[in-house]
Motif scaffolding. Structure first.
Motif, PDB file in Angstrom:
ATOM      1  N   UNK A 131      -4.912   5.259   2.242  1.00 36.08           N
ATOM      2  CA  UNK A 131      -3.958   4.223   1.852  1.00 36.08           C
ATOM      3  C   UNK A 131      -4.495   3.532   0.614  1.00 36.08           C
ATOM      4  N   UNK A 132      -3.682   3.486  -0.444  1.00 35.46           N
ATOM      5  CA  UNK A 132      -4.109   2.855  -1.685  1.00 35.46           C
ATOM      6  C   UNK A 132      -3.260   1.619  -1.957  1.00 35.46           C
ATOM      7  N   UNK A 133      -3.905   0.499  -2.364  1.00 31.62           N
ATOM      8  CA  UNK A 133      -3.138  -0.703  -2.688  1.00 31.62           C
ATOM      9  C   UNK A 133      -2.468  -0.579  -4.053  1.00 31.62           C
ATOM     10  N   UNK A 134      -1.368  -1.297  -4.222  1.00 25.41           N
ATOM     11  CA  UNK A 134      -0.743  -1.408  -5.533  1.00 25.41           C
ATOM     12  C   UNK A 134      -1.751  -2.101  -6.448  1.00 25.41           C
ATOM     13  N   UNK A 135      -2.051  -1.561  -7.618  1.00 27.36           N
ATOM     14  CA  UNK A 135      -3.079  -2.156  -8.478  1.00 27.36           C
ATOM     15  C   UNK A 135      -2.580  -3.412  -9.200  1.00 27.36           C
ATOM     16  N   UNK A 136      -2.523  -4.514  -8.468  1.00 29.18           N
ATOM     17  CA  UNK A 136      -1.994  -5.761  -9.034  1.00 29.18           C
ATOM     18  C   UNK A 136      -2.964  -6.424 -10.007  1.00 29.18           C
ATOM     19  N   UNK A 137      -4.176  -5.910 -10.114  1.00 26.04           N
ATOM     20  CA  UNK A 137      -5.133  -6.458 -11.070  1.00 26.04           C
ATOM     21  C   UNK A 137      -4.848  -6.041 -12.500  1.00 26.04           C
ATOM     22  N   UNK A 138      -3.999  -5.035 -12.684  1.00 26.14           N
ATOM     23  CA  UNK A 138      -3.619  -4.615 -14.036  1.00 26.14           C
ATOM     24  C   UNK A 138      -2.639  -5.657 -14.575  1.00 26.14           C
ATOM     25  N   UNK A 146       4.979   1.949 -12.346  1.00 26.79           N
ATOM     26  CA  UNK A 146       6.160   1.098 -12.513  1.00 26.79           C
ATOM     27  C   UNK A 146       7.211   1.392 -11.447  1.00 26.79           C
ATOM     28  N   UNK A 147       7.457   2.662 -11.145  1.00 26.71           N
ATOM     29  CA  UNK A 147       8.447   2.987 -10.104  1.00 26.71           C
ATOM     30  C   UNK A 147       8.012   2.414  -8.768  1.00 26.71           C
ATOM     31  N   UNK A 148       6.752   2.544  -8.455  1.00 24.16           N
ATOM     32  CA  UNK A 148       6.185   2.001  -7.228  1.00 24.16           C
ATOM     33  C   UNK A 148       6.320   0.477  -7.216  1.00 24.16           C
ATOM     34  N   UNK A 149       6.018  -0.148  -8.337  1.00 21.40           N
ATOM     35  CA  UNK A 149       6.103  -1.609  -8.458  1.00 21.40           C
ATOM     36  C   UNK A 149       7.536  -2.096  -8.255  1.00 21.40           C
ATOM     37  N   UNK A 150       8.491  -1.495  -8.939  1.00 18.12           N
ATOM     38  CA  UNK A 150       9.888  -1.938  -8.827  1.00 18.12           C
ATOM     39  C   UNK A 150      10.405  -1.694  -7.407  1.00 18.12           C
ATOM     40  N   UNK A 151      10.019  -0.576  -6.807  1.00 18.61           N
ATOM     41  CA  UNK A 151      10.397  -0.320  -5.410  1.00 18.61           C
ATOM     42  C   UNK A 151       9.868  -1.394  -4.483  1.00 18.61           C
ATOM     43  N   UNK A 152       8.622  -1.831  -4.699  1.00 14.41           N
ATOM     44  CA  UNK A 152       8.033  -2.901  -3.881  1.00 14.41           C
ATOM     45  C   UNK A 152       8.755  -4.225  -4.112  1.00 14.41           C
ATOM     46  N   UNK A 163       0.847  -1.196   0.000  1.00 17.25           N
ATOM     47  CA  UNK A 163       0.000   0.000   0.000  1.00 17.25           C
ATOM     48  C   UNK A 163       0.875   1.237   0.000  1.00 17.25           C
ATOM     49  N   UNK A 164       0.318   2.331  -0.442  1.00 13.60           N
ATOM     50  CA  UNK A 164       0.977   3.614  -0.337  1.00 13.60           C
ATOM     51  C   UNK A 164      -0.013   4.626   0.213  1.00 13.60           C
ATOM     52  N   UNK A 165       0.496   5.609   0.878  1.00 12.30           N
ATOM     53  CA  UNK A 165      -0.347   6.661   1.437  1.00 12.30           C
ATOM     54  C   UNK A 165      -0.475   7.778   0.415  1.00 12.30           C
TER      55      UNK A 165
END
Length: 134
Positions: free
Chosen positions: A60-67, A97-103, A51-53
């Motif tokens: 708090x928003x979840x990483x959109x893993x459904x995409x 993508x930046x958020x995804x790679x950071x995670x 999640x990110x704030x």
């Protein structure tokens, strides 16, 4: 101030921290077993709990893993890490993508805690946005 790295002192300190229960042995994952194995399924399971704030909405928003491309990029990232191949992504803004790679890198740091260090530096861009160097 200058800090000198001495491998022998580091190893001695690490052993002492393990004995005191405040550090993990080398090659021990900090994640629960079902997310801490070095397998692509584990990184994908981990991403479902990222999640990110959002400061604009105070939510708090979840990483959109459904995409679909999010899971595809995470899978390709894992394959690059395993093979030691650099991953190059040409992207535009707002693709997470930046958020995804950071995670993904955070997951990897938890799977290999004694073999990784992540550093970030913030740069103010001309339009006020920030970039990070990992």
């Amino acid at each position: 101030m200058s800090i000198k790295y001495d491998p022998d002192s580091f190893e001695q300190l690490h052993r002492e921290l393990i004995k005191r229960g405040v550090a993990l042995p080398a090659n021990s994952s900090i994640w629960p077993y079902h997310r801490g194995q070095n397998k692509v399924e584990c990184v994908l399971a981990f991403l479902d709990h990222v999640y990110t704030y959002d400061e604009a909405t105070a939510v708090d928003r979840p990483l959109p893993t459904g995409i679909p491309y999010v899971r595809n990029i995470a899978t390709q990232w894992f394959e690059c890490v395993e093979s030691g191949t650099p991953m190059h992504i040409v992207k535009s803004r707002r693709l997470v993508v930046s958020w995804l790679i950071g995670a993904c890198e955070l997951w990897l740091a938890g799977v290999r805690p004694s073999r990784m260090m992540i550093a970030a530096e913030t740069f103010e861009g001309t339009n006020g946005s920030c970039g990070f160097v990992w």
